[in-house]
Design an enzyme around this catalytic site. Structure first.
Site, PDB file in Angstrom:
ATOM      1  N   GLU A   1       0.877  -1.183   0.000  1.00 52.42           N
ATOM      2  CA  GLU A   1       0.000   0.000   0.000  1.00 52.42           C
ATOM      3  C   GLU A   1       0.909   1.225   0.000  1.00 52.42           C
ATOM      4  O   GLU A   1       1.427   1.641   1.044  1.00 52.42           O
ATOM      5  CB  GLU A   1      -0.947  -0.058   1.197  1.00 52.42           C
ATOM      6  CG  GLU A   1      -1.879  -1.267   1.080  1.00 52.42           C
ATOM      7  CD  GLU A   1      -2.790  -1.492   2.271  1.00 52.42           C
ATOM      8  OE1 GLU A   1      -3.558  -2.474   2.247  1.00 52.42           O
ATOM      9  OE2 GLU A   1      -2.743  -0.701   3.243  1.00 52.42           O
TER      10      GLU A   1
ATOM     11  N   GLU B   1      -7.591   5.178   5.766  1.00 52.32           N
ATOM     12  CA  GLU B   1      -7.687   4.458   4.494  1.00 52.32           C
ATOM     13  C   GLU B   1      -7.872   5.477   3.383  1.00 52.32           C
ATOM     14  O   GLU B   1      -8.644   6.427   3.526  1.00 52.32           O
ATOM     15  CB  GLU B   1      -8.907   3.524   4.497  1.00 52.32           C
ATOM     16  CG  GLU B   1      -8.809   2.349   5.445  1.00 52.32           C
ATOM     17  CD  GLU B   1      -7.978   1.200   4.854  1.00 52.32           C
ATOM     18  OE1 GLU B   1      -7.553   1.293   3.685  1.00 52.32           O
ATOM     19  OE2 GLU B   1      -7.769   0.209   5.590  1.00 52.32           O
TER      20      GLU B   1
HETATM   21 ZN   LIG Z   1      -3.906  -1.830   4.550  1.00 54.61          ZN
END
Ligand SMILES: [Zn+2]
EC number: 3.5.1.114
Length: 296
Positions: free
Chosen positions: A17, A163
């Protein structure tokens, strides 16, 4: 609530990520960017081995490893790397809620789902992160926003998870990188104001409560038999009503939502959740009255 002087930020709890990974690396080279008058922030890489390989994890999901079971069991030697790493992180920055723990910890994530920015908060009673979301929503940078989602549940992590999506795994996009950097700057400005004794008045806020997960339809042998329906794809945080199409089989048939209430899905078609048997997270939308906040 006393002031927040020791703040940490983790990039790369999941090693593929990339916004948080490159941000943490950037801050390790340029620590002054994280400095505020009343506090400094310690950036670190959550899962260095997974980052090196550019995979989510090498042994088990680090984000599911900050539980008493893994943090307290004896002898780490033959355990997956992430168990050892969770203990290191817990010892350095935690344990969560203890006197020696850092006062606030950000945990930076990307999702492949079309979720925009979302801060995952324990509950609406977590006043500081709820006020932080509100500050970012109405604050000095009108193009920035983050939605609060309540209830870590399976999303258990070491800190407050931010997020940001959609971004493919293993890819760093300049637009999302910049958005995450700006969100963090705004969040740190909020902590600075809090530390200086600013009075943050009460407010009402829309927040999403995570209530469960929906698996893909499956053949008897366990393989998935359908995909996320095109009408559901990218519709994170929008209402899903009984009878709405949610899956499409590989032969083209629609599968409808059979629940009896409206829900609000998130993490729709998240790449990392195929192995977890999650097509999307189910959420309810509520208005919450959040009381005012001021440092003691
Ligand atoms: Zn993650």
């Amino acid at each position: 609530m006393t002031s927040e002087h020791r703040v940490a930020v983790s990039g790369g709890t999941h090693g593929n990520e990339m916004s948080g990974i490159y941000l943490a690396k950037h801050w390790l080279r340029n620590p002054m960017e994280l400095r505020r008058g009343s506090f400094a922030v310690t950036p670190f890489l959550g899962n260095p081995r997974a980052i090196e390989k550019c995979v989510r994890y090498v042994g088990r999901d680090l984000n599911r490893t900050f539980t008493t079971e893994f943090l307290s069991s004896a002898e780490a030697e033959d355990k997956p790397y992430e168990v050892v790493r969770a203990r290191e992180i817990n010892q350095t920055y935690g344990p969560k809620g203890s006197a020696q723990a850092f006062d606030f910890m950000f945990d930076l994530h990307n999702t492949t789902a079309n979720m925009g920015a979302c801060l995952i908060v324990d509950s609406e009673e977590s006043l500081l992160p709820m006020h932080m979301c509100h500050y970012i929503q109405v604050g000095p940078a009108p193009d920035l926003s983050t939605r609060p989602a309540l209830g870590q549940g399976p999303l258990r992590s070491a800190g407050e998870a931010l997020e940001l999506g959609p971004q493919p795994q293993q890819v760093v996009r300049a637009d999302l990188f910049t958005q995450m950097r700006d969100l963090m700057a705004c969040a740190l400005d909020f902590i600075e104001l809090f530390n200086k004794g600013t009075v943050f008045p009460a407010f009402e806020i829309e927040a999403y409560k995570i209530t469960g997960r929906m698996d893909y339809p499956r053949y008897p042998d366990g393989e998935i038999s359908a995909m996320v329906h095109p009408k559901l794809q990218d519709k994170d945080f929008l209402p899903m009503n009984p009878g709405d199409p949610i899956f499409q089989t590989f032969s083209g048939e629609e599968i409808l939502y059979e629940g009896d209430t409206t829900i609000y899905p998130a993490f729709i078609n998240e790449a990392a959740y195929y192995e977890k048997k999650v097509a999307f997270a189910k959420m309810e939308k509520h208005m919450f009255s959040i009381p005012g906040l001021q440092r003691e």
